[in-house]
Design a protein around this motif. Structure first.
Motif, PDB file in Angstrom:
ATOM      1  N   GLY A 219       0.794  -1.226   0.000  1.00 10.13           N
ATOM      2  CA  GLY A 219       0.000   0.000   0.000  1.00 10.13           C
ATOM      3  C   GLY A 219       0.820   1.267   0.000  1.00 10.13           C
ATOM      4  O   GLY A 219       0.277   2.374  -0.015  1.00 10.13           O
ATOM      5  N   VAL A 220       2.135   1.142   0.000  1.00 13.68           N
ATOM      6  CA  VAL A 220       3.027   2.300   0.026  1.00 13.68           C
ATOM      7  C   VAL A 220       2.997   3.016  -1.325  1.00 13.68           C
ATOM      8  O   VAL A 220       2.898   2.384  -2.381  1.00 13.68           O
ATOM      9  CB  VAL A 220       4.466   1.847   0.368  1.00 13.68           C
ATOM     10  N   VAL A 221       3.087   4.355  -1.299  1.00 14.91           N
ATOM     11  CA  VAL A 221       3.164   5.136  -2.528  1.00 14.91           C
ATOM     12  C   VAL A 221       4.522   4.893  -3.183  1.00 14.91           C
ATOM     13  O   VAL A 221       5.568   5.093  -2.565  1.00 14.91           O
ATOM     14  CB  VAL A 221       2.989   6.639  -2.239  1.00 14.91           C
ATOM     15  N   GLU A 222       4.519   4.447  -4.443  1.00 17.61           N
ATOM     16  CA  GLU A 222       5.759   4.148  -5.156  1.00 17.61           C
ATOM     17  C   GLU A 222       6.226   5.319  -6.024  1.00 17.61           C
ATOM     18  O   GLU A 222       7.416   5.573  -6.128  1.00 17.61           O
ATOM     19  CB  GLU A 222       5.577   2.902  -6.026  1.00 17.61           C
ATOM     20  N   TRP A 223       5.294   5.982  -6.685  1.00 17.22           N
ATOM     21  CA  TRP A 223       5.671   7.177  -7.442  1.00 17.22           C
ATOM     22  C   TRP A 223       4.469   8.096  -7.606  1.00 17.22           C
ATOM     23  O   TRP A 223       3.314   7.665  -7.488  1.00 17.22           O
ATOM     24  CB  TRP A 223       6.306   6.850  -8.790  1.00 17.22           C
ATOM     25  N   VAL A 224       4.773   9.374  -7.859  1.00 17.66           N
ATOM     26  CA  VAL A 224       3.749  10.401  -8.042  1.00 17.66           C
ATOM     27  C   VAL A 224       4.138  11.251  -9.248  1.00 17.66           C
ATOM     28  O   VAL A 224       5.299  11.647  -9.387  1.00 17.66           O
ATOM     29  CB  VAL A 224       3.619  11.306  -6.800  1.00 17.66           C
ATOM     30  N   PHE A 225       3.167  11.508 -10.124  1.00 16.65           N
ATOM     31  CA  PHE A 225       3.369  12.467 -11.207  1.00 16.65           C
ATOM     32  C   PHE A 225       2.488  13.676 -10.935  1.00 16.65           C
ATOM     33  O   PHE A 225       1.279  13.543 -10.710  1.00 16.65           O
ATOM     34  CB  PHE A 225       3.027  11.873 -12.571  1.00 16.65           C
ATOM     35  N   HIS A 226       3.064  14.864 -10.958  1.00 18.28           N
ATOM     36  CA  HIS A 226       2.342  16.094 -10.673  1.00 18.28           C
ATOM     37  C   HIS A 226       1.678  16.625 -11.941  1.00 18.28           C
ATOM     38  O   HIS A 226       2.358  17.163 -12.821  1.00 18.28           O
ATOM     39  CB  HIS A 226       3.284  17.151 -10.104  1.00 18.28           C
ATOM     40  N   THR A 227       0.371  16.492 -12.037  1.00 14.75           N
ATOM     41  CA  THR A 227      -0.341  17.074 -13.182  1.00 14.75           C
ATOM     42  C   THR A 227      -0.411  18.590 -13.066  1.00 14.75           C
ATOM     43  O   THR A 227      -0.583  19.279 -14.072  1.00 14.75           O
ATOM     44  CB  THR A 227      -1.759  16.498 -13.298  1.00 14.75           C
ATOM     45  N   LEU A 228      -0.331  19.104 -11.858  1.00 12.52           N
ATOM     46  CA  LEU A 228      -0.085  20.528 -11.627  1.00 12.52           C
ATOM     47  C   LEU A 228       1.389  20.628 -11.253  1.00 12.52           C
ATOM     48  O   LEU A 228       1.772  20.260 -10.141  1.00 12.52           O
ATOM     49  CB  LEU A 228      -0.962  21.075 -10.500  1.00 12.52           C
TER      50      LEU A 228
END
Length: 708
Positions: A219-228
């Motif tokens: 359940g850990v966040v692996e990656w994030v892409f910022h659309t803003l």
């Protein structure tokens, strides 16, 4: 999926009644046949093709389809979900967000996951499935929580997050922690990751619509892409102010779902509009990466390429469905392509790896704005091919007013005084928005023949009014409940609380005679259907709003300090009003719903037909088409299955000609996409019939059809 090494496990489950005994592993087929012979992923496969190679049901015998089984849920109402089927178990979601596992051959319930007391009022389009060895999981959402369930028992997986669930806001900035964030659409699974579509508010103060991948095991966040984009990231320069530091600007979220190419590891993500939707004076610029198709490395979230469909969107023209991954032919060579349908009725087709358009796209000059502080973008990208699959406002004339309308002169006057130019920006005078807010294409998605390069898209042809008004100042002496209503509720339910019933926004008058305060409080916080919730409101403000809605504010002579609104836009959207005649029918001429087969090898149409009937008009209503929400399933051997229509029928068409081969009146309208699967050598197609939308009666059934 039938895996030989799991045969002993499946037999054991059969002996205790969880699975049918004879669901033994099957012989491997060719990769193409195997990929499209199961339905273990949302819309059939990771390319969102809605396509099946199962062939027991044919054009010659389809008229012999009968109900094989039906399942009645314990709750009633709209079900948008597309079921999935894994190892003879069908997984779906009811109107109250209860996940059910059913025996796919009989419809018998195996397990149910949900709150037996609390009723959730949102909608869900289904669940996701993941397996690794003997670990088999169903991923579902409720509110801001993502749950991992044991696929065979329905019990939460304790090692996933906090005893089986995570808050999807865990990968978002601190400012999003108490804001409305849910997911209506199943996440996209790639390896041990799930990338989640998010629905957020469309008004001021919405959180950023970050694309987030979560580890399916922990359940850990692996990656994030910022659309803003953050300062220093590509795209940041397309905003007049820092979009991540703004107290007004947000969104640019993916809500419609995604597709992933499992061979290349590229995930294709269509993003929504930036918030606020219709006034962009606080977000001048083209606003990347809102209204775009993003091609990301599914392993890392790194952007590979993008294309923006609408620059500085002030019309809510976000892509409404996942893209389709398919092969198209150019100069005798097969090319991997990704196709995206839009609310405007355009189809954009790109080379899947490079992002190169496969048909020319022209930047077309569009009108400037008349709104103080706004700067509409001077051009918009329009594909040369295919031509739009819905009529366009700028092409309509006075002869397109419906001949069925009794108040034709009234409609004609509205039509003549409305702005119908291409991408006419919102103004203090009315715009004729056609195709309408919900679009031509819808969230049901587009079916595709992935090897032949053909798509099948159903479309709405409903005109709406788009207009801005000056934001009403909230007086300091105004009661707090009335002030809250004016800020959060009036644009949909109107200042007089009468709602816009024809557009799906109910009246709130005499609410105290129909609802309990506790139920309304839950709806305010969590949302209902397509209404966003307001979890950020403090109890004091909710209580004040309830007193206003239940007409107690004046009765108790409660006068309170109004809420503060800082940096509030000077303009507001005046509401979602359909262009209807005095009988509630579309004010333009038919067809009001259509179905199309488009060859993306050439950009030409194979066929186009009206889709659905209007029983209200009797014999004259046959072939008029009608509003429709939900997608199709298309088969290799020539069939197209679709419900979706307001008239409540399930239909089968010849995919080559558009000729209807079979239809069945459902117990309630099915605003959903069907699922096709096989159990014990028998082919089934299942559809959720929840009704409720568009004023149709409520239903509670999942129905499966097979040959008799």
């Amino acid at each position: 999926m039938y895996l030989r090494k799991f045969a002993p496990i499946l037999v054991s489950l059969a002996l205790v009644g969880i699975l049918p005994y004879n669901c033994a592993p099957k012989e491997e087929k060719s990769s193409f046949k195997t990929a499209y012979s199961t339905w273990s992923s949302y819309l059939g496969d990771s390319g969102r093709s809605h396509f099946s190679t199962l062939s027991q049901i044919t054009p010659e015998n389809v008229q012999h389809l009968k109900v094989a089984w039906s399942y009645e849920a314990s709750d009633w109402g709209q079900m948008q979900m597309n079921p999935i089927v894994v190892d003879s178990i069908l997984y779906g979601v009811t109107a109250a967000l209860r996940v059910v596992a059913l025996h796919a051959e009989t419809g018998k319930e195996i397990w149910q996951f949900g709150d037996s007391v609390k009723v959730w009022h949102s909608t869900s389009r289904g669940v996701s499935y993941w397996e690794k060895g003997n670990d088999k999981r169903i991923l579902c959402t409720r509110g801001s929580d993502l749950f991992a369930l044991d696929a065979l028992t329905g019990k939460p997986i304790p090692s996933f997050g906090n005893n089986g669930k995570i808050d999807m806001r865990s990968g978002m900035p601190e400012s999003a922690k108490n804001k409305f964030v849910i997911s209506n659409t199943p996440g996209t699974v790639y390896k041990d990751l799930i990338v989640m579509p998010l629905r957020v508010s469309e008004g001021q103060g919405a959180p950023p619509g970050d694309i987030m991948a979560f580890n399916l095991i922990t359940g850990v966040v692996e990656w994030v892409f910022h659309t803003l984009p953050e300062k220093g990231e590509a795209g940041y320069e397309t905003w007049s102010e820092d979009p991540r530091e703004s107290s007004i600007v947000g969104a640019a979220n993916n809500w419609a779902g995604m597709a992933v190419d499992e061979e290349t590891g590229i995930i294709y993500v269509p993003t929504g509009s930036a918030a606020p939707d219709f006034y962009g004076g606080n977000r001048l610029g083209s606003n990347l990466y809102a209204n775009s198709l993003l091609a990301l490395d599914a392993n890392t979230g790194k952007r590979l390429w993008h294309f923006q469909f609408t620059h500085h969107d002030i019309w809510d023209r976000d892509p409404p469905a996942p893209p389709n991954l398919l092969m198209v032919e150019r100069h005798g060579k097969k090319i991997p392509a990704v196709a995206q349908v839009t609310k405007q009725g355009y189809v954009y087709v790109f080379h899947r790896k490079t992002g190169e358009p496969l048909f020319d796209i022209e930047e077309v000059p569009v009108p400037p704005t008349t709104i103080l502080g706004e700067e509409a973008w001077p051009t918009q990208p329009i594909p040369v091919k295919p031509k739009p699959f819905a009529r366009q406002a700028q092409d309509l004339t006075q002869t397109d007013i419906s001949a069925f309308a009794e108040n034709k002169e009234e409609l004609l006057e509205i039509f003549k005084t409305s702005d119908k130019r291409l991408y006419a920006p919102p103004a203090l005078t009315p715009n004729f928005l056609f195709p309408g807010y919900d679009g031509a294409a819808e969230w049901g998605g587009t079916a595709a023949d992935p090897d032949e390069g053909i798509i099948y898209v159903n479309s709405n042809e409903m005109a709406w009014n788009l207009q801005l008004g000056l934001a009403d100042p909230i007086a300091k002496e105004m009661p707090q409940g009335k002030a809250a209503y004016q800020q959060y509720c009036a644009s949909c339910h109107q200042n007089n609380r009468e709602g816009i019933i024809a557009s799906g926004f109910p009246s709130l008058l005499d609410l105290q005679l129909r609802k309990e305060k506790s139920e309304v409080a839950t709806i305010i916080t969590n949302g209902k259907g397509m209404m966003t919730g307001f979890p950020q409101l403090e109890k004091e403000e909710i209580d004040a709003l309830l007193r206003f809605l239940f007409e107690e504010e004046v009765q108790h002579n409660v006068v309170e300090t109004s809420i503060e609104r800082t940096n509030d836009p000077s303009y507001k959207h005046t509401g979602y009003n359909k262009f209807l005649d005095n009988k509630g029918l579309p004010g333009i001429s038919p067809p009001w719903g259509t179905m199309h087969a488009i060859d993306l090898n050439t950009g030409e149409y194979i066929w186009s037909i009206p889709f659905g009937d209007t029983p209200q008009l009797g014999e004259a209503g046959k072939g008029t088409g009608c509003e429709n929400y939900g997608g199709a399933v298309v088969t290799e051997n020539g069939l197209l299955f679709i419900a979706a229509t307001k008239d409540g029928y399930f239909r089968v068409f010849n995919k080559h000609t558009g000729h209807i081969l079979w239809q069945y009146k459902l117990p309630a309208a099915a605003f959903a996409t069907p699922a096709m699967y096989e159990v014990n050598g028998k082919q089934y197609i299942a559809i959720a019939c929840g009704g409720e939308k568009l004023g149709t009666k409520k239903g509670n059934q999942i129905i499966a059809f097979a040959l008799e």
